[in-house]
Design a protein around this motif. Structure first.
Motif, PDB file in Angstrom:
ATOM      1  N   THR A   1      -8.258  -0.151   2.434  1.00 44.21           N
ATOM      2  CA  THR A   1      -7.072  -0.836   2.935  1.00 44.21           C
ATOM      3  C   THR A   1      -7.205  -1.107   4.435  1.00 44.21           C
ATOM      4  O   THR A   1      -6.915  -2.202   4.912  1.00 44.21           O
ATOM      5  CB  THR A   1      -5.810  -0.003   2.625  1.00 44.21           C
TER       6      THR A   1
ATOM      7  N   LYS B   1       2.636   1.217  -6.311  1.00 45.58           N
ATOM      8  CA  LYS B   1       2.222  -0.014  -5.605  1.00 45.58           C
ATOM      9  C   LYS B   1       2.067  -1.187  -6.569  1.00 45.58           C
ATOM     10  O   LYS B   1       2.600  -2.266  -6.342  1.00 45.58           O
ATOM     11  CB  LYS B   1       0.858   0.179  -4.907  1.00 45.58           C
TER      12      LYS B   1
ATOM     13  N   LEU C   1      -3.106  -3.273  -2.840  1.00 43.58           N
ATOM     14  CA  LEU C   1      -4.211  -2.556  -2.187  1.00 43.58           C
ATOM     15  C   LEU C   1      -4.273  -1.101  -2.634  1.00 43.58           C
ATOM     16  O   LEU C   1      -3.321  -0.586  -3.213  1.00 43.58           O
ATOM     17  CB  LEU C   1      -4.016  -2.616  -0.666  1.00 43.58           C
TER      18      LEU C   1
ATOM     19  N   ASP D   1      -7.250  -3.673  -5.279  1.00 43.76           N
ATOM     20  CA  ASP D   1      -7.631  -2.284  -5.516  1.00 43.76           C
ATOM     21  C   ASP D   1      -8.953  -2.341  -6.283  1.00 43.76           C
ATOM     22  O   ASP D   1      -9.013  -2.164  -7.496  1.00 43.76           O
ATOM     23  CB  ASP D   1      -6.546  -1.558  -6.320  1.00 43.76           C
TER      24      ASP D   1
ATOM     25  N   THR E   1       0.840  -1.194   0.000  1.00 48.77           N
ATOM     26  CA  THR E   1       0.000   0.000   0.000  1.00 48.77           C
ATOM     27  C   THR E   1       0.878   1.248   0.000  1.00 48.77           C
ATOM     28  O   THR E   1       2.099   1.161  -0.096  1.00 48.77           O
ATOM     29  CB  THR E   1      -0.998  -0.040   1.185  1.00 48.77           C
TER      30      THR E   1
ATOM     31  N   SER F   1      -4.505   3.108  -1.785  1.00 46.77           N
ATOM     32  CA  SER F   1      -3.778   3.974  -0.849  1.00 46.77           C
ATOM     33  C   SER F   1      -4.547   4.092   0.455  1.00 46.77           C
ATOM     34  O   SER F   1      -5.772   4.021   0.465  1.00 46.77           O
ATOM     35  CB  SER F   1      -3.629   5.359  -1.454  1.00 46.77           C
TER      36      SER F   1
END
Ligand SMILES: Nc1ncnc2c1ncn2[C@@H]1O[C@H](COP(=O)(O)OP(=O)(O)OP(=O)(O)O)[C@@H](O)[C@H]1O
Ligand SMILES: [Mg+2]
Length: 272
Positions: free
Chosen positions: A218, A104, A209, A129, A96, A211
């Protein structure tokens, strides 16, 4: 952010992560390694495969499919991550960052393919994500089902995941998934991941994941990870953002380390 502040933040993170304070999850299966056929071998073999053109990968800055100078920083990261995680008995790595566009997914894909070059290991990459999935773009591949259908139990890993080479399985999206926070928080998601880990006995599960500072996704998921890597961009991440992000992650899981992306000294380099 100023380099000295960044360096201090990295030193601090390094100190914190040497004393893990989140107990490991119960490990439900072991990889074996006796040279005998293992029950999971057939499951891995049965996964549908896909191939990626090295040139396409490189346009997305994914460089670890073969050993090279460009791959070396990621290979070092891979080995450090692997050794530290093994030492602690950890299998699940979250990736993350404080803010979007930090690298990422680039890091996650490079780690996965770099692990794939370790023939004795098996690695998995999950695109979590869910609002803005991009692993399928990086690999220029559309999976038959989205990872959302896997997490809700509508399809099995055997139907949803695709394999690159013999030993890397990738669980991708076809597009944005509805109600991501609820899905990432759900008990069902935790159970699905436990089952995959028990059945396939991967050495490493990587979770790409979103942010930390833009939504709750997350935060909702981190309880399912053993540890996290924080990717920051030397030219864009603010010290206060890093600090807040690190604190939030450390409340939920072990901070394995910080990847300083786009730190230029001559050429683009990554450092662990
Ligand atoms: N070291 C680097 N130098 C220059 N560009 C980079 C570097 N690392 C990544 N990029 C580029 O920056 C963009 C964002 O990278 P990536 O998608 O990996 O970040 P992310 O943190 O996953 O973003 P998001 O928050 O949107 O998921 C991509 O176009 C990627 O190719
Ligand atoms: Mg991404």
């Amino acid at each position: 952010m100023a380099m000295e502040k960044l360096q201090a933040a990295l030193d601090k993170a390094r100190k914190t992560r040497s004393t893990p304070d989140h107990p490991p999850r119960l490990i439900t299966s072991s990889g074996g390694g006796t040279g005998q056929p293992r029950p999971q071998d057939a499951l891995w073999q049965a996964l549908e495969t896909f191939t990626v053109n090295p040139r396409d990968l490189e346009t997305h800055r994914v460089v670890t499919h073969a050993a090279s100078e460009a791959a070396t920083p990621f290979d070092i990261l891979r080995t450090k991550v692997l050794l530290q995680m093994r030492q602690q008995g950890w299998k699940r790595l979250a990736i993350t960052s404080p803010m979007p566009q930090s690298g990422k997914t680039t890091t996650a894909c490079n780690l996965a393919l770099g692990l794939g070059r370790q023939r004795d290991l098996r690695a998995m990459l999950f695109d979590l994500d869910l609002r803005d999935p991009s692993v399928h773009d990086f690999f220029e591949t559309t999976p038959p089902h989205s990872i959302g259908d896997l997490l809700t139990g509508d399809v099995d890993f055997a139907q949803q995941a695709l394999r690159i080479g013999d030993n890397v399985a990738v669980s991708m999206s076809r597009g944005p998934v509805a109600d991501p926070t609820r899905l990432l928080l759900a008990e069902q998601t935790a159970e699905v991941l436990d089952r995959i880990e028990a059945d396939y006995a991967p050495d490493l599960m990587i979770f790409d994941l979103p942010s930390v500072l833009v939504n709750d996704d997350t935060r909702a998921f981190l309880k399912n990870a053993d540890c996290a890597l924080i990717v920051i961009r030397a030219d864009a991440t603010h010290y206060s953002q890093f600090n807040t992000c690190e604190r939030e992650i450390a409340e939920q899981t072990n901070v394995l380390g910080v990847v300083l992306n786009a730190y230029r000294y001559g050429t683009n380099r990554k450092s662990a």
